[in-house]
Design an enzyme around this catalytic site. Sequence first.
Site, PDB file in Angstrom:
ATOM      1  N   HIS A   1       0.874  -1.187   0.000  1.00  0.00           N
ATOM      2  CA  HIS A   1       0.000   0.000   0.000  1.00  0.00           C
ATOM      3  C   HIS A   1       0.906   1.229   0.000  1.00  0.00           C
ATOM      4  O   HIS A   1       1.715   1.406  -0.912  1.00  0.00           O
ATOM      5  CB  HIS A   1      -0.933  -0.116   1.216  1.00  0.00           C
ATOM      6  CG  HIS A   1      -2.068   0.845   1.281  1.00  0.00           C
ATOM      7  ND1 HIS A   1      -2.436   1.664   0.238  1.00  0.00           N
ATOM      8  CD2 HIS A   1      -2.948   1.137   2.296  1.00  0.00           C
ATOM      9  CE1 HIS A   1      -3.477   2.403   0.599  1.00  0.00           C
ATOM     10  NE2 HIS A   1      -3.802   2.102   1.841  1.00  0.00           N
TER      11      HIS A   1
ATOM     12  N   HIS B   1      -2.635  -2.086  -9.649  1.00  0.00           N
ATOM     13  CA  HIS B   1      -3.582  -1.468  -8.724  1.00  0.00           C
ATOM     14  C   HIS B   1      -4.854  -2.297  -8.718  1.00  0.00           C
ATOM     15  O   HIS B   1      -5.256  -2.816  -9.759  1.00  0.00           O
ATOM     16  CB  HIS B   1      -3.895  -0.030  -9.159  1.00  0.00           C
ATOM     17  CG  HIS B   1      -4.458   0.798  -8.059  1.00  0.00           C
ATOM     18  ND1 HIS B   1      -5.789   0.784  -7.752  1.00  0.00           N
ATOM     19  CD2 HIS B   1      -3.853   1.629  -7.184  1.00  0.00           C
ATOM     20  CE1 HIS B   1      -5.980   1.593  -6.723  1.00  0.00           C
ATOM     21  NE2 HIS B   1      -4.834   2.116  -6.351  1.00  0.00           N
TER      22      HIS B   1
ATOM     23  N   ASP C   1       2.696   5.503  -6.693  1.00  0.00           N
ATOM     24  CA  ASP C   1       3.958   5.349  -5.972  1.00  0.00           C
ATOM     25  C   ASP C   1       5.174   5.198  -6.872  1.00  0.00           C
ATOM     26  O   ASP C   1       6.303   5.230  -6.396  1.00  0.00           O
ATOM     27  CB  ASP C   1       3.880   4.121  -5.049  1.00  0.00           C
ATOM     28  CG  ASP C   1       2.964   4.388  -3.878  1.00  0.00           C
ATOM     29  OD1 ASP C   1       3.073   5.477  -3.308  1.00  0.00           O
ATOM     30  OD2 ASP C   1       2.146   3.522  -3.555  1.00  0.00           O
TER      31      ASP C   1
HETATM   32  N1  ACO Z   1       4.520  -6.848 -10.484  1.00  0.00           N
HETATM   33  C1  ACO Z   1       4.374  -8.039 -11.104  1.00  0.00           C
HETATM   34  N2  ACO Z   1       3.214  -8.694 -11.220  1.00  0.00           N
HETATM   35  C2  ACO Z   1       2.127  -8.100 -10.680  1.00  0.00           C
HETATM   36  C3  ACO Z   1       2.198  -6.862 -10.030  1.00  0.00           C
HETATM   37  C4  ACO Z   1       3.440  -6.228  -9.936  1.00  0.00           C
HETATM   38  N3  ACO Z   1       3.568  -5.042  -9.332  1.00  0.00           N
HETATM   39  N4  ACO Z   1       0.967  -6.513  -9.582  1.00  0.00           N
HETATM   40  C5  ACO Z   1       0.154  -7.510  -9.946  1.00  0.00           C
HETATM   41  N5  ACO Z   1       0.860  -8.466 -10.604  1.00  0.00           N
HETATM   42  C6  ACO Z   1       0.329  -9.710 -11.205  1.00  0.00           C
HETATM   43  C7  ACO Z   1      -0.003 -10.729 -10.141  1.00  0.00           C
HETATM   44  O1  ACO Z   1       1.098 -11.574  -9.869  1.00  0.00           O
HETATM   45  C8  ACO Z   1      -1.154 -11.458 -10.794  1.00  0.00           C
HETATM   46  O2  ACO Z   1      -0.614 -12.307 -11.781  1.00  0.00           O
HETATM   47  P1  ACO Z   1      -1.300 -13.745 -12.069  1.00  0.00           P
HETATM   48  O3  ACO Z   1      -2.638 -13.421 -12.666  1.00  0.00           O
HETATM   49  O4  ACO Z   1      -0.350 -14.402 -13.009  1.00  0.00           O
HETATM   50  O5  ACO Z   1      -1.391 -14.456 -10.756  1.00  0.00           O
HETATM   51  C9  ACO Z   1      -1.899 -10.359 -11.549  1.00  0.00           C
HETATM   52  O6  ACO Z   1      -0.911  -9.353 -11.827  1.00  0.00           O
HETATM   53  C10 ACO Z   1      -3.040  -9.731 -10.760  1.00  0.00           C
HETATM   54  O7  ACO Z   1      -2.507  -9.208  -9.548  1.00  0.00           O
HETATM   55  P2  ACO Z   1      -3.213  -9.286  -8.146  1.00  0.00           P
HETATM   56  O8  ACO Z   1      -2.154  -9.465  -7.086  1.00  0.00           O
HETATM   57  O9  ACO Z   1      -4.336 -10.268  -8.183  1.00  0.00           O
HETATM   58  O10 ACO Z   1      -3.834  -7.843  -8.065  1.00  0.00           O
HETATM   59  P3  ACO Z   1      -4.378  -7.152  -6.752  1.00  0.00           P
HETATM   60  O11 ACO Z   1      -5.449  -6.239  -7.194  1.00  0.00           O
HETATM   61  O12 ACO Z   1      -4.716  -8.147  -5.702  1.00  0.00           O
HETATM   62  O13 ACO Z   1      -3.110  -6.347  -6.209  1.00  0.00           O
HETATM   63  C11 ACO Z   1      -1.549  -4.638  -5.817  1.00  0.00           C
HETATM   64  C12 ACO Z   1      -2.941  -4.990  -6.362  1.00  0.00           C
HETATM   65  C13 ACO Z   1      -1.415  -5.125  -4.352  1.00  0.00           C
HETATM   66  C14 ACO Z   1      -1.406  -3.120  -5.821  1.00  0.00           C
HETATM   67  C15 ACO Z   1      -0.484  -5.322  -6.709  1.00  0.00           C
HETATM   68  O14 ACO Z   1      -0.608  -4.836  -8.040  1.00  0.00           O
HETATM   69  C16 ACO Z   1       0.924  -5.066  -6.185  1.00  0.00           C
HETATM   70  O15 ACO Z   1       1.383  -5.791  -5.301  1.00  0.00           O
HETATM   71  N6  ACO Z   1       1.638  -4.015  -6.720  1.00  0.00           N
HETATM   72  C17 ACO Z   1       2.963  -3.699  -6.235  1.00  0.00           C
HETATM   73  C18 ACO Z   1       2.874  -2.903  -4.958  1.00  0.00           C
HETATM   74  C19 ACO Z   1       2.391  -1.493  -5.189  1.00  0.00           C
HETATM   75  O16 ACO Z   1       2.881  -0.773  -6.063  1.00  0.00           O
HETATM   76  N7  ACO Z   1       1.446  -1.074  -4.340  1.00  0.00           N
HETATM   77  C20 ACO Z   1       0.911   0.302  -4.367  1.00  0.00           C
HETATM   78  C21 ACO Z   1      -0.505   0.308  -4.847  1.00  0.00           C
HETATM   79  S1  ACO Z   1      -1.081   1.972  -4.923  1.00  0.00           S
HETATM   80  C22 ACO Z   1      -1.381   2.372  -3.314  1.00  0.00           C
HETATM   81  O17 ACO Z   1      -1.713   1.580  -2.499  1.00  0.00           O
HETATM   82  C23 ACO Z   1      -1.169   3.706  -2.948  1.00  0.00           C
END
Ligand code: ACO
Length: 448
Positions: free
Chosen positions: A275, A314, A370
């Site tokens: 987050h 996201h 971010d």
């Molecule tokens: N890098 C690589 N792969 C990713 C990323 C990433 N940053 N984000 C999502 N994916 C992939 C997942 O592995 C998943 O792949 P799969 O379908 O092969 O299993 C797919 O994309 C869907 O991702 P989920 O984890 O299901 O998406 P979710 O909505 O649950 O997660 C989150 C959202 C937590 C923001 C995720 O994208 C992440 O961890 N990003 C990196 C951390 C980040 O930048 N957080 C800040 C968010 S903005 C904020 O809070 C202010």
Amino acid sequence: MASKDNGERDTLTIRDNRTGKDYEVDIHEGDVIRSMDLRNIKVHEDDFGMMCLDPASTNTASTRSAITFIDGDKGILRYRGYPIEQLAERTTFLEVAYLTLKGELPDQSQLDAFVEDVTFHTYVHENILKVLDGFRYDAHAMGMLISSTAALSTFYQDSKNVRDAECRWVQMIRAVAKIPTLAAFAFRRHRGLPYVYPENELSYTANFLNMLFRIGVKEYRPNPVLERALDVLFILHADHEQNCSTTAMRVIGSSEADPFVALSGSMAALYGPLHGGANEAVLRMLGRIGRVENIPAFLDKVKNKEEKLMGFGHRVYKAYDPRASIIKRTADEVFEVTGRNHFLDIALELERIALNEQYFIDRNLYPNVDFYSGIIYQAMGFPVEMFPVLFAIPRTAGWLAQWEELILDPEQKIARPRQVYVGFEERNFVPMEERGGEVSAGAQPVVV
Ligand code: ACO
């Protein structure tokens, strides 16, 4: 039951194939059904009734809200109806804080009064310094902010009076005013520097920068470009509807705990690397990548799920995060003053390559807020441990607006989700001397 002129009804018919019975459920506000309407679906009269299992609330609305609108597919973000682009261009953070808290943009006299109120509440009780002094020399600034914000609850015990509108407003002013002071003090404590007290003649962001960075001079005046850039970043971070930390604010607030402990809980939720801690994680990731030439190898690891591309992805935005576009422009203005940060080159190239890679295209992964904010913060002289703190300061306005909305919402009650129990059925207690063997007869986990 809603019925349209053409005879169509806004209802959903659900057939329970276990019993062959049909149930008609009202559809509200376009495409919303009430989970409680499912409770009537039963096999036997004394059954509990149907409910939804939705881990992480990916498809469940916990509230109706009038504060922030997001269309994640189109990359739209609005506070109280105003597009984020217009607010970032034409307002100050305190104007936006007023807008989120009160629902309307202030007129000049309302804004003047709000700015004056916030300015005159920036001081904290001297005993807070003892709270901060109790931390180890290397304590993380966010940990100190979380604790000292919770400590405000003990100084303002009237804040427990959450059903009194006037009292709530006083706490909101206090929080918006004092949290930058606590944040700056946490930073100075971490650095082993003497605390710098608030100065009333400075703007909200200039005062914050003064408390952080003044050393050995009588008067510190930040560069106006950097002061404005921080204000824009604060505007972009003011609210983001029902995310993890806002949900924490609402869940804690729903027990009628005071707003300072609820804010502290929201900050804790924000702190995690998935987050608001992501901006810190982005900088650490860029540091590990080190050079543009190393990007392809790093992205291979991401595609193999050995790494995550921090600052990408996201839950709601499946297109470009509109805040990331504004931040990218702000970065250019900041680098005009500070000089170019070599991490920017890595980030730009990382974004360029990632946006053309099938892995990211298939999953709709774009830069989020971010991805670039940390690079700007670093160029402005902030150490990485201040990044989540810089997120928490402006988000305080959003958390408080959401808290107020919760308190005033007659539909809301103490938050209490259901669970689907998958543990053991009842089993008999096993005395110590008989433990360690097989699972006792008749005590198998419930299979679902
Ligand atoms: N890098 C690589 N792969 C990713 C990323 C990433 N940053 N984000 C999502 N994916 C992939 C997942 O592995 C998943 O792949 P799969 O379908 O092969 O299993 C797919 O994309 C869907 O991702 P989920 O984890 O299901 O998406 P979710 O909505 O649950 O997660 C989150 C959202 C937590 C923001 C995720 O994208 C992440 O961890 N990003 C990196 C951390 C980040 O930048 N957080 C800040 C968010 S903005 C904020 O809070 C202010």
